[in-house]
Design an enzyme around this catalytic site. Structure first.
Site, PDB file in Angstrom:
ATOM      1  N   ASN A 260      -5.891  -4.117  -6.602  1.00  0.00           N
ATOM      2  CA  ASN A 260      -7.004  -3.517  -5.865  1.00  0.00           C
ATOM      3  C   ASN A 260      -6.852  -2.008  -5.639  1.00  0.00           C
ATOM      4  O   ASN A 260      -7.847  -1.294  -5.549  1.00  0.00           O
ATOM      5  CB  ASN A 260      -7.123  -4.232  -4.507  1.00  0.00           C
TER       6      ASN A 260
ATOM      7  N   ILE B 243     -19.597  -0.356  -1.623  1.00  0.00           N
ATOM      8  CA  ILE B 243     -19.109  -1.132  -0.486  1.00  0.00           C
ATOM      9  C   ILE B 243     -18.669  -0.160   0.606  1.00  0.00           C
ATOM     10  O   ILE B 243     -17.942   0.800   0.321  1.00  0.00           O
ATOM     11  CB  ILE B 243     -17.892  -2.016  -0.900  1.00  0.00           C
TER      12      ILE B 243
ATOM     13  N   ASP C 290       0.860  -1.195   0.000  1.00  0.00           N
ATOM     14  CA  ASP C 290       0.000   0.000   0.000  1.00  0.00           C
ATOM     15  C   ASP C 290       0.890   1.237   0.000  1.00  0.00           C
ATOM     16  O   ASP C 290       2.033   1.198   0.450  1.00  0.00           O
ATOM     17  CB  ASP C 290      -0.902   0.027   1.251  1.00  0.00           C
TER      18      ASP C 290
ATOM     19  N   THR D 121     -16.502   1.219   2.782  1.00  0.00           N
ATOM     20  CA  THR D 121     -15.053   1.246   3.075  1.00  0.00           C
ATOM     21  C   THR D 121     -14.683   2.705   3.342  1.00  0.00           C
ATOM     22  O   THR D 121     -15.488   3.611   3.089  1.00  0.00           O
ATOM     23  CB  THR D 121     -14.252   0.770   1.853  1.00  0.00           C
TER      24      THR D 121
ATOM     25  N   TYR E 298     -13.186   8.427 -13.118  1.00  0.00           N
ATOM     26  CA  TYR E 298     -13.310   7.124 -12.438  1.00  0.00           C
ATOM     27  C   TYR E 298     -13.956   6.101 -13.370  1.00  0.00           C
ATOM     28  O   TYR E 298     -13.475   4.972 -13.502  1.00  0.00           O
ATOM     29  CB  TYR E 298     -14.126   7.291 -11.154  1.00  0.00           C
TER      30      TYR E 298
ATOM     31  N   LYS F  50     -12.215   2.628 -14.712  1.00  0.00           N
ATOM     32  CA  LYS F  50     -12.762   1.301 -14.397  1.00  0.00           C
ATOM     33  C   LYS F  50     -13.195   0.558 -15.662  1.00  0.00           C
ATOM     34  O   LYS F  50     -13.137  -0.674 -15.724  1.00  0.00           O
ATOM     35  CB  LYS F  50     -13.919   1.444 -13.400  1.00  0.00           C
TER      36      LYS F  50
HETATM   37  P1  NAP Z   1     -10.049   2.445   0.072  1.00  0.00           P
HETATM   38  O1  NAP Z   1     -10.766   2.129   1.322  1.00  0.00           O
HETATM   39  O2  NAP Z   1      -9.791   3.878  -0.246  1.00  0.00           O
HETATM   40  O3  NAP Z   1      -8.655   1.646   0.050  1.00  0.00           O
HETATM   41  C1  NAP Z   1      -7.803   1.796  -1.057  1.00  0.00           C
HETATM   42  C2  NAP Z   1      -6.361   1.679  -0.617  1.00  0.00           C
HETATM   43  O4  NAP Z   1      -5.529   1.918  -1.767  1.00  0.00           O
HETATM   44  C3  NAP Z   1      -5.961   2.737   0.441  1.00  0.00           C
HETATM   45  O5  NAP Z   1      -5.217   2.133   1.475  1.00  0.00           O
HETATM   46  C4  NAP Z   1      -5.121   3.705  -0.363  1.00  0.00           C
HETATM   47  O6  NAP Z   1      -4.110   4.342   0.396  1.00  0.00           O
HETATM   48  C5  NAP Z   1      -4.485   2.794  -1.386  1.00  0.00           C
HETATM   49  N1  NAP Z   1      -3.931   3.533  -2.509  1.00  0.00           N
HETATM   50  C6  NAP Z   1      -4.391   4.683  -3.086  1.00  0.00           C
HETATM   51  N2  NAP Z   1      -3.553   5.078  -4.057  1.00  0.00           N
HETATM   52  C7  NAP Z   1      -2.544   4.165  -4.099  1.00  0.00           C
HETATM   53  C8  NAP Z   1      -1.366   4.044  -4.875  1.00  0.00           C
HETATM   54  N3  NAP Z   1      -1.041   4.935  -5.815  1.00  0.00           N
HETATM   55  N4  NAP Z   1      -0.553   2.980  -4.647  1.00  0.00           N
HETATM   56  C9  NAP Z   1      -0.864   2.086  -3.694  1.00  0.00           C
HETATM   57  N5  NAP Z   1      -1.939   2.155  -2.895  1.00  0.00           N
HETATM   58  C10 NAP Z   1      -2.773   3.191  -3.108  1.00  0.00           C
HETATM   59  O7  NAP Z   1     -10.798   1.834  -1.192  1.00  0.00           O
HETATM   60  P2  NAP Z   1     -11.813   0.584  -1.314  1.00  0.00           P
HETATM   61  O8  NAP Z   1     -13.184   1.108  -1.239  1.00  0.00           O
HETATM   62  O9  NAP Z   1     -11.387  -0.540  -0.452  1.00  0.00           O
HETATM   63  O10 NAP Z   1     -11.578   0.218  -2.857  1.00  0.00           O
HETATM   64  C11 NAP Z   1     -10.667  -0.794  -3.279  1.00  0.00           C
HETATM   65  C12 NAP Z   1     -10.854  -0.991  -4.765  1.00  0.00           C
HETATM   66  O11 NAP Z   1     -12.200  -1.365  -5.040  1.00  0.00           O
HETATM   67  C13 NAP Z   1     -10.588   0.284  -5.588  1.00  0.00           C
HETATM   68  O12 NAP Z   1      -9.956  -0.057  -6.799  1.00  0.00           O
HETATM   69  C14 NAP Z   1     -11.987   0.819  -5.825  1.00  0.00           C
HETATM   70  O13 NAP Z   1     -12.059   1.628  -6.985  1.00  0.00           O
HETATM   71  C15 NAP Z   1     -12.763  -0.478  -5.986  1.00  0.00           C
HETATM   72  N6  NAP Z   1     -14.188  -0.321  -5.732  1.00  0.00           N
HETATM   73  C16 NAP Z   1     -14.646   0.155  -4.537  1.00  0.00           C
HETATM   74  C17 NAP Z   1     -16.020   0.329  -4.335  1.00  0.00           C
HETATM   75  C18 NAP Z   1     -16.594   0.858  -3.041  1.00  0.00           C
HETATM   76  O14 NAP Z   1     -17.792   1.167  -3.013  1.00  0.00           O
HETATM   77  N7  NAP Z   1     -15.834   0.956  -1.962  1.00  0.00           N
HETATM   78  C19 NAP Z   1     -16.897  -0.001  -5.365  1.00  0.00           C
HETATM   79  C20 NAP Z   1     -16.414  -0.478  -6.570  1.00  0.00           C
HETATM   80  C21 NAP Z   1     -15.046  -0.638  -6.739  1.00  0.00           C
HETATM   81  P3  NAP Z   1      -4.382   5.812   0.987  1.00  0.00           P
HETATM   82  O15 NAP Z   1      -5.555   5.692   1.899  1.00  0.00           O
HETATM   83  O16 NAP Z   1      -3.105   6.141   1.670  1.00  0.00           O
HETATM   84  O17 NAP Z   1      -4.675   6.679  -0.212  1.00  0.00           O
END
Ligand code: NAP
Length: 256
Positions: free
Chosen positions: A90, A189, A37, A191, A156, A160
């Site tokens: 991810n 989700i 990360d 998060t 975004y 995607k």
């Molecule tokens: P999250 O809670 O924001 O976690 C994402 C993690 O990725 C964070 O720890 C973040 O670090 C890290 N990150 C950001 N930029 C990065 C980089 N350049 N290199 C390495 N790590 C990096 O997100 P999440 O909701 O779990 O989402 C995970 C994945 O699922 C993403 O690809 C998101 O687009 C996808 N997704 C999420 C949802 C949803 O509703 N949550 C829905 C559809 C798809 P920092 O916090 O330090 O920035």
């Protein structure tokens, strides 16, 4: 138990949210996990949680949008764990809200570099290691927003959508190496990413939460583990005949 026993996995963006849930689940099911990360400190906490539960994990700070970092980290993971079988792409950001008319070039580039270019870079540097292991599984986090549009997160959606078609192209390119590539498409989700996006001035967080939940026919938001279980399936040999496919985990969001 043991659905990915003896395998080695890299999970990007694994310090929180879906990545964290995936790292913990893969470890519980027997994989050695490289928890990577941008936030190395929180990644270390996840790795420590795995080790405290008797699993195998090590943390690496990694910005997935930087090729030199990706190449060096993946080489270190292969050295530390001896092989690579699974890559979960991810890491991602939601980025700036806005139509293409409203967002800047810098805002567009940040989202595309973090979400889409990163999948290119991580896949590029994982493939030789997976090939050396005799094959493997790459799971790419797209979104329902990679399938359907909405009005104000242009970059975004583009990122995607790119991940969705990259997954199919890479599935075809590397099938003869027995490297499977699939995309996962979550609905909303709960998060830290969604929580941050749910801060609407003057509106109670509970009201935003409830409005988001209603977008899904099942009437709730998803939880990180709902997605992690789908990723586990695609990562495991249970999915040995599955490549180039899209796993939608969205409470019915796209069924309408
Ligand atoms: P999250 O809670 O924001 O976690 C994402 C993690 O990725 C964070 O720890 C973040 O670090 C890290 N990150 C950001 N930029 C990065 C980089 N350049 N290199 C390495 N790590 C990096 O997100 P999440 O909701 O779990 O989402 C995970 C994945 O699922 C993403 O690809 C998101 O687009 C996808 N997704 C999420 C949802 C949803 O509703 N949550 C829905 C559809 C798809 P920092 O916090 O330090 O920035």
């Amino acid at each position: 138990m043991g659905r990915v026993q003896g395998k080695v996995a890299i999970v990007t963006g694994a310090a929180q949210g879906i990545g964290r849930a995936t790292a913990l689940l893969l470890a519980r099911e027997g994989a050695a996990v490289a928890v990577t990360d941008l936030n190395g400190k929180d990644a270390e906490a996840v790795a420590e949680q795995v080790r405290a539960a008797g699993g195998k994990a090590q943390a690496w700070p990694l910005d997935v949008s930087k090729e030199a970092e990706v190449a060096a980290t993946f080489a270190e993971v292969a050295k530390a764990f001896g092989r690579l079988d699974i890559l979960v792409n991810n890491a991602g950001i939601s980025g700036a809200n806005g139509t293409v008319e409203e967002i800047s070039e810098a805002e567009w580039d940040k989202v595309m570099n973090t979400n889409a270019k990163s999948v290119f870079l991580c896949t590029k540097h994982a493939v030789p290691l997976l090939r050396r292991a005799g094959g493997g599984s790459i799971v790419n986090l797209s979104s329902v927003y990679g399938i359907v549009g909405s009005h104000n997160v242009a970059a975004y959606h583009a990122s995607k959508g790119a991940i969705r078609i990259m997954s199919k192209t890479d599935a075809l390119a590397f099938a003869e190496d027995r490297i499977r590539v699939n995309s996962v498409h979550p609905g909303f989700i709960w998060t830290p990413m969604l929580e941050a996006g749910a801060q609407v001035p003057g509106v109670a967080p509970e009201a935003v939460h409830s409005a988001m939940a209603k977008l899904h026919p099942l009437g709730t938001l998803g939880e990180p583990d709902d997605v992690a279980h789908g990723i586990l399936y695609l990562a495991s040999d249970e999915a040995k005949f599955v490549t180039g496919s899209e796993l939608v985990i969205d409470g019915g969001y796209t069924a309408r």
